[in-house]
Design a protein around this motif. Sequence first.
Motif, PDB file in Angstrom:
ATOM      1  N   UNK A   1       0.847  -1.191   0.000  1.00 60.16           N
ATOM      2  CA  UNK A   1       0.000   0.000   0.000  1.00 60.16           C
ATOM      3  C   UNK A   1       0.881   1.238   0.000  1.00 60.16           C
ATOM      4  N   UNK A   2       0.379   2.319  -0.559  1.00 63.06           N
ATOM      5  CA  UNK A   2       1.127   3.575  -0.580  1.00 63.06           C
ATOM      6  C   UNK A   2       0.155   4.738  -0.401  1.00 63.06           C
ATOM      7  N   UNK A   3       0.514   5.664   0.480  1.00 62.32           N
ATOM      8  CA  UNK A   3      -0.239   6.915   0.620  1.00 62.32           C
ATOM      9  C   UNK A   3       0.598   8.011  -0.037  1.00 62.32           C
TER      10      UNK A   3
ATOM     11  N   UNK B   1      -0.942  14.815  -8.262  1.00 62.12           N
ATOM     12  CA  UNK B   1      -2.034  14.173  -8.992  1.00 62.12           C
ATOM     13  C   UNK B   1      -1.529  13.417 -10.219  1.00 62.12           C
ATOM     14  N   UNK B   2      -0.565  13.994 -10.904  1.00 63.99           N
ATOM     15  CA  UNK B   2       0.020  13.285 -12.051  1.00 63.99           C
ATOM     16  C   UNK B   2       0.756  12.037 -11.583  1.00 63.99           C
ATOM     17  N   UNK B   3       1.414  12.140 -10.431  1.00 66.83           N
ATOM     18  CA  UNK B   3       2.110  10.972  -9.871  1.00 66.83           C
ATOM     19  C   UNK B   3       1.112   9.862  -9.559  1.00 66.83           C
ATOM     20  N   UNK B   4      -0.040  10.224  -9.010  1.00 68.67           N
ATOM     21  CA  UNK B   4      -1.086   9.235  -8.722  1.00 68.67           C
ATOM     22  C   UNK B   4      -1.562   8.580 -10.013  1.00 68.67           C
ATOM     23  N   UNK B   5      -1.761   9.381 -11.046  1.00 67.01           N
ATOM     24  CA  UNK B   5      -2.200   8.830 -12.337  1.00 67.01           C
ATOM     25  C   UNK B   5      -1.194   7.801 -12.859  1.00 67.01           C
ATOM     26  N   UNK B   6       0.080   8.123 -12.751  1.00 67.49           N
ATOM     27  CA  UNK B   6       1.105   7.213 -13.281  1.00 67.49           C
ATOM     28  C   UNK B   6       1.167   5.909 -12.490  1.00 67.49           C
TER      29      UNK B   6
ATOM     30  N   UNK C   1       0.547   2.291 -14.018  1.00 67.47           N
ATOM     31  CA  UNK C   1       1.715   1.438 -14.253  1.00 67.47           C
ATOM     32  C   UNK C   1       2.034   0.456 -13.138  1.00 67.47           C
ATOM     33  N   UNK C   2       1.478   0.677 -11.944  1.00 60.45           N
ATOM     34  CA  UNK C   2       1.730  -0.250 -10.827  1.00 60.45           C
ATOM     35  C   UNK C   2       0.388  -0.614 -10.178  1.00 60.45           C
ATOM     36  N   UNK C   3      -0.488  -1.259 -10.938  1.00 64.16           N
ATOM     37  CA  UNK C   3      -1.827  -1.550 -10.412  1.00 64.16           C
ATOM     38  C   UNK C   3      -1.819  -2.544  -9.250  1.00 64.16           C
TER      39      UNK C   3
ATOM     40  N   UNK D   1      -9.690  10.988  -6.631  1.00 63.32           N
ATOM     41  CA  UNK D   1     -10.466   9.848  -7.128  1.00 63.32           C
ATOM     42  C   UNK D   1     -10.389   9.782  -8.646  1.00 63.32           C
ATOM     43  N   UNK D   2     -10.530  10.917  -9.303  1.00 63.83           N
ATOM     44  CA  UNK D   2     -10.459  10.959 -10.764  1.00 63.83           C
ATOM     45  C   UNK D   2      -9.077  10.542 -11.280  1.00 63.83           C
ATOM     46  N   UNK D   3      -8.040  10.817 -10.487  1.00 60.78           N
ATOM     47  CA  UNK D   3      -6.672  10.482 -10.906  1.00 60.78           C
ATOM     48  C   UNK D   3      -6.370   8.993 -10.760  1.00 60.78           C
ATOM     49  N   UNK D   4      -7.221   8.290 -10.014  1.00 63.36           N
ATOM     50  CA  UNK D   4      -7.013   6.846  -9.888  1.00 63.36           C
ATOM     51  C   UNK D   4      -6.726   6.347  -8.491  1.00 63.36           C
ATOM     52  N   UNK D   5      -6.799   7.219  -7.494  1.00 68.66           N
ATOM     53  CA  UNK D   5      -6.587   6.768  -6.120  1.00 68.66           C
ATOM     54  C   UNK D   5      -7.662   5.768  -5.726  1.00 68.66           C
TER      55      UNK D   5
END
Length: 207
Positions: free
Chosen positions: A39-41, A50-55, A59-61, A80-84
Amino acid sequence: MSKGHELLRLSPVMPVVVIDEVADAVPVARALLAGGIRVIELTLRTPVALEAIERVASEVPEIVLGAGTVTTPEQAKQAADAGAKFLVTPGCTERVLEAAFATGLPFLPGAGTVSEAMRLAEQGLTALKFFPAEPSGGVAYLKAIAGPLPQLEFCPTGGITAQSAASYLALSTVGCVGGSWLTPKDALAAKDFDRITALAQEAAALA
């Protein structure tokens, strides 16, 4: 068990990560995963967060990705929109609480006092972030409130180190601890991702 409580079971230490260079996000997530941390916060403390969260989401699902330092309703939606996959707040106002609920994501709302914890429990939230842990009384404080509030479970964050983590994890009301020591600034600056993996292995062994 609620999804919030499930977050506290993923790893004994939830790394609190500040990314200044977006290119570091994916290597850091992979380094933590290689060390056994699931897990990562990733905190919203920098312009690239936000861009880091998207990546990382893309790439690391395999890693359970959370957005931390959510302090406004807008940030909750953006994360949430970025993928968190979950949210973490340092404290909780009514508007932030409403926005976090609206995302549909599990979240760990921050509480630093008994009254704050009780108010969140009234909303059905019993898995909480205890912040700032050390300045707020640390292990002794959590022991003291376990009597009147045994139904609450915490992820203490703030001032916790590799040396003090075990004393928190020994408490029945602590599911995991949050810590920034897994991704030290000098390791990030040097792109020393092997060191981050080694620190993650030590943290995972605290289970």
